[in-house]
Design a protein around this motif. Sequence first.
Motif, PDB file in Angstrom:
ATOM      1  N   THR A  27      27.962 -14.557   1.009  1.00 21.37           N
ATOM      2  CA  THR A  27      27.059 -13.802   1.879  1.00 21.37           C
ATOM      3  C   THR A  27      27.650 -13.570   3.268  1.00 21.37           C
ATOM      4  N   THR A  28      28.476 -14.494   3.749  1.00 16.25           N
ATOM      5  CA  THR A  28      29.132 -14.293   5.048  1.00 16.25           C
ATOM      6  C   THR A  28      30.066 -13.101   4.991  1.00 16.25           C
ATOM      7  N   GLU A  29      30.829 -13.016   3.912  1.00 15.29           N
ATOM      8  CA  GLU A  29      31.733 -11.883   3.718  1.00 15.29           C
ATOM      9  C   GLU A  29      30.939 -10.583   3.592  1.00 15.29           C
ATOM     10  N   ALA A  30      29.829 -10.651   2.860  1.00 14.40           N
ATOM     11  CA  ALA A  30      28.993  -9.461   2.667  1.00 14.40           C
ATOM     12  C   ALA A  30      28.469  -8.942   4.002  1.00 14.40           C
ATOM     13  N   LEU A  31      27.971  -9.837   4.851  1.00 16.48           N
ATOM     14  CA  LEU A  31      27.439  -9.424   6.144  1.00 16.48           C
ATOM     15  C   LEU A  31      28.522  -8.865   7.054  1.00 16.48           C
ATOM     16  N   HIS A  32      29.719  -9.439   6.983  1.00 18.33           N
ATOM     17  CA  HIS A  32      30.837  -8.913   7.779  1.00 18.33           C
ATOM     18  C   HIS A  32      31.142  -7.476   7.354  1.00 18.33           C
ATOM     19  N   PHE A  33      31.184  -7.252   6.057  1.00 18.67           N
ATOM     20  CA  PHE A  33      31.409  -5.904   5.513  1.00 18.67           C
ATOM     21  C   PHE A  33      30.312  -4.948   5.978  1.00 18.67           C
ATOM     22  N   MET A  34      29.069  -5.360   5.815  1.00 15.58           N
ATOM     23  CA  MET A  34      27.938  -4.486   6.139  1.00 15.58           C
ATOM     24  C   MET A  34      27.857  -4.179   7.634  1.00 15.58           C
ATOM     25  N   ASN A  35      28.238  -5.147   8.458  1.00 19.01           N
ATOM     26  CA  ASN A  35      28.214  -4.936   9.907  1.00 19.01           C
ATOM     27  C   ASN A  35      29.315  -4.000  10.388  1.00 19.01           C
ATOM     28  N   HIS A  36      30.424  -3.957   9.662  1.00 24.48           N
ATOM     29  CA  HIS A  36      31.586  -3.214  10.140  1.00 24.48           C
ATOM     30  C   HIS A  36      31.813  -1.873   9.430  1.00 24.48           C
ATOM     31  N   ILE A  37      31.049  -1.601   8.377  1.00 27.79           N
ATOM     32  CA  ILE A  37      31.168  -0.309   7.701  1.00 27.79           C
ATOM     33  C   ILE A  37      30.301   0.717   8.419  1.00 27.79           C
ATOM     34  N   ASP A  38      30.882   1.870   8.707  1.00 29.27           N
ATOM     35  CA  ASP A  38      30.181   2.936   9.416  1.00 29.27           C
ATOM     36  C   ASP A  38      29.569   3.910   8.404  1.00 29.27           C
ATOM     37  N   SER A  39      28.417   3.531   7.848  1.00 24.88           N
ATOM     38  CA  SER A  39      27.719   4.369   6.868  1.00 24.88           C
ATOM     39  C   SER A  39      26.215   4.292   7.106  1.00 24.88           C
ATOM     40  N   LEU A  68      39.701  -7.960   2.725  1.00 27.12           N
ATOM     41  CA  LEU A  68      38.441  -7.345   3.115  1.00 27.12           C
ATOM     42  C   LEU A  68      38.666  -6.333   4.240  1.00 27.12           C
ATOM     43  N   GLU A  69      39.467  -6.689   5.226  1.00 26.69           N
ATOM     44  CA  GLU A  69      39.709  -5.805   6.368  1.00 26.69           C
ATOM     45  C   GLU A  69      40.397  -4.511   5.944  1.00 26.69           C
ATOM     46  N   GLU A  70      41.290  -4.610   4.974  1.00 16.28           N
ATOM     47  CA  GLU A  70      41.948  -3.404   4.466  1.00 16.28           C
ATOM     48  C   GLU A  70      40.926  -2.478   3.807  1.00 16.28           C
ATOM     49  N   ALA A  71      39.994  -3.064   3.069  1.00 20.90           N
ATOM     50  CA  ALA A  71      38.948  -2.273   2.418  1.00 20.90           C
ATOM     51  C   ALA A  71      38.061  -1.591   3.463  1.00 20.90           C
ATOM     52  N   ILE A  72      37.646  -2.337   4.480  1.00 23.87           N
ATOM     53  CA  ILE A  72      36.804  -1.776   5.537  1.00 23.87           C
ATOM     54  C   ILE A  72      37.507  -0.615   6.227  1.00 23.87           C
ATOM     55  N   ASP A  73      38.780  -0.795   6.521  1.00 25.94           N
ATOM     56  CA  ASP A  73      39.545   0.250   7.198  1.00 25.94           C
ATOM     57  C   ASP A  73      39.640   1.510   6.346  1.00 25.94           C
ATOM     58  N   MET A  74      39.897   1.347   5.060  1.00 32.64           N
ATOM     59  CA  MET A  74      40.004   2.503   4.165  1.00 32.64           C
ATOM     60  C   MET A  74      38.674   3.252   4.061  1.00 32.64           C
ATOM     61  N   ILE A  75      37.591   2.503   3.938  1.00 32.66           N
ATOM     62  CA  ILE A  75      36.270   3.127   3.795  1.00 32.66           C
ATOM     63  C   ILE A  75      35.891   3.882   5.062  1.00 32.66           C
ATOM     64  N   GLY A 121      24.933  14.894   5.050  1.00 30.13           N
ATOM     65  CA  GLY A 121      26.340  14.940   4.671  1.00 30.13           C
ATOM     66  C   GLY A 121      26.619  14.727   3.203  1.00 30.13           C
ATOM     67  N   ARG A 122      27.855  14.975   2.901  1.00 29.01           N
ATOM     68  CA  ARG A 122      28.350  14.748   1.540  1.00 29.01           C
ATOM     69  C   ARG A 122      28.334  13.252   1.248  1.00 29.01           C
ATOM     70  N   GLY A 123      28.555  12.925  -0.005  1.00 28.89           N
ATOM     71  CA  GLY A 123      28.600  11.522  -0.385  1.00 28.89           C
ATOM     72  C   GLY A 123      29.979  10.934  -0.149  1.00 28.89           C
ATOM     73  N   ASN A 124      30.812  10.967  -1.187  1.00 26.28           N
ATOM     74  CA  ASN A 124      32.104  10.269  -1.178  1.00 26.28           C
ATOM     75  C   ASN A 124      31.903   8.801  -0.830  1.00 26.28           C
ATOM     76  N   ASN A 125      31.169   8.130  -1.712  1.00 24.86           N
ATOM     77  CA  ASN A 125      30.781   6.748  -1.481  1.00 24.86           C
ATOM     78  C   ASN A 125      31.778   5.764  -2.083  1.00 24.86           C
ATOM     79  N   PHE A 126      31.979   4.668  -1.383  1.00 29.87           N
ATOM     80  CA  PHE A 126      32.952   3.647  -1.765  1.00 29.87           C
ATOM     81  C   PHE A 126      32.253   2.349  -2.171  1.00 29.87           C
ATOM     82  N   LEU A 127      32.933   1.600  -3.032  1.00 27.34           N
ATOM     83  CA  LEU A 127      32.493   0.253  -3.395  1.00 27.34           C
ATOM     84  C   LEU A 127      33.709  -0.666  -3.378  1.00 27.34           C
ATOM     85  N   TYR A 128      33.561  -1.814  -2.739  1.00 28.93           N
ATOM     86  CA  TYR A 128      34.639  -2.802  -2.665  1.00 28.93           C
ATOM     87  C   TYR A 128      34.289  -4.015  -3.516  1.00 28.93           C
ATOM     88  N   VAL A 129      35.213  -4.403  -4.393  1.00 28.74           N
ATOM     89  CA  VAL A 129      35.040  -5.589  -5.229  1.00 28.74           C
ATOM     90  C   VAL A 129      35.886  -6.710  -4.638  1.00 28.74           C
TER      91      VAL A 129
END
Length: 399
Positions: free
Chosen positions: A331-343, A308-315, A204-212
């Motif tokens: 790291t807890t926030e990071a793991l939550h992000f990584m577990n819930h992002i569909d990439s 964080l949840e808004e970022a996950i939803d947008m991505i 697939g195409r990229g269109n990659n996101f980064l959340y700060v």
Amino acid sequence: MKLLNTDIKNNVLKSMIQILDHEREHIIAANKKDLDAFNKDDQALFDRLIVNNKKVNDMIEAVKAVLSQDDPVGQELSNLTLKNQLNVVNTTAPFGTILIIYESRPDVTIEAAVLAFKANNKILLKGGKEALNSNLILEKCWHQALEDNGLSKDWIKLLHLKREETQAFLKNPPEPLDLIVPRGGERLINFVKTHATCAVLVSGRGNNFLYVSEQADWSKAVNVIVNAKTDKISGCNALDKVLINKNIPEYQLKLKMLQQKLEQHDVTILSDNSVCKVLDSSKKITEDAIWKEEFLALKLLIGEVSTLEEAIDMINTHSGKHSAAIITENTTEALHFMNHIDSAAVYHNASTRFTDGGQMGVGAELAISTDKLHHRGPLGLKQLVTNKYYVFGDGQVRV
């Protein structure tokens, strides 16, 4: 195609290494014809088309890397003896015939073929017309390596088909196809999915996101963003969108710092309504559809989020499901992000540019799959096989 002995396959690869080095000047000369004929308006495609000494060296290294890997065919996955004494052995097996359709990059003609061949698959290569001269000489190199070892040229074959002919080929292939890998943009992928009659594995195409995050190390964030955006704009792992939590300390000042840093690298900045009020010199987006666009250019869209949840939803709503990153010291926030992002790949405090077979320890890659079956991420040697059950009995019947 018949099953080949590992030594025979490796001997072909050894021959190919020597041939690529010997034909180096002719390969580069053929590529120059393609470059001279190319419309340089599409900088990303032009960058992918270039073959120089370094690229030839990379091709050679790709073949060497596959040569050094174990044969993926015939590997035992499981071995069970049932109560009825049937011995059920699950092993890896070749797909059969793989078709890959790709644009511009001549190095795919090497990487795709070396992987498919070592995994005992026949491969049909449908490169773009913009790389015709480059692909022709690389196919000639493959054919010499095959024939020098007593094998048919049919193992690796370049297809010369126009769009209409490709459509007809996909609908009614003149030979059995087991897998098609379209490696390109949305139009190519949709074209193949529409017309193919066998399994399609999407690169697939990229269109990659980064959340700060508001808990990010800002210096770390800036360095990662600049690298992910500017290191190689033609890469499908390049960064396109940045979401910044508005609760970051000194939010407006940091946004302006990021803008200044990106503009030093000639990056055009687009922004949503909120960010545009801070970065008044940025270009305000007018349509939401741009959130789904892969840029392949020195262009970056920056948006504001509150949580964080808004970022996950947008991505998850807009990304190409290729790569996504979070910058945070939590790291807890990071793991939550990584577990819930569909990439296919998710990152904590690192650039998306690492989504690459060589960088991830896979070696040469056929493509980066964004499908979930049968594999997601870099398609290396181990991923170019399917499985097969061998059942050994002694007259057992089912009752």
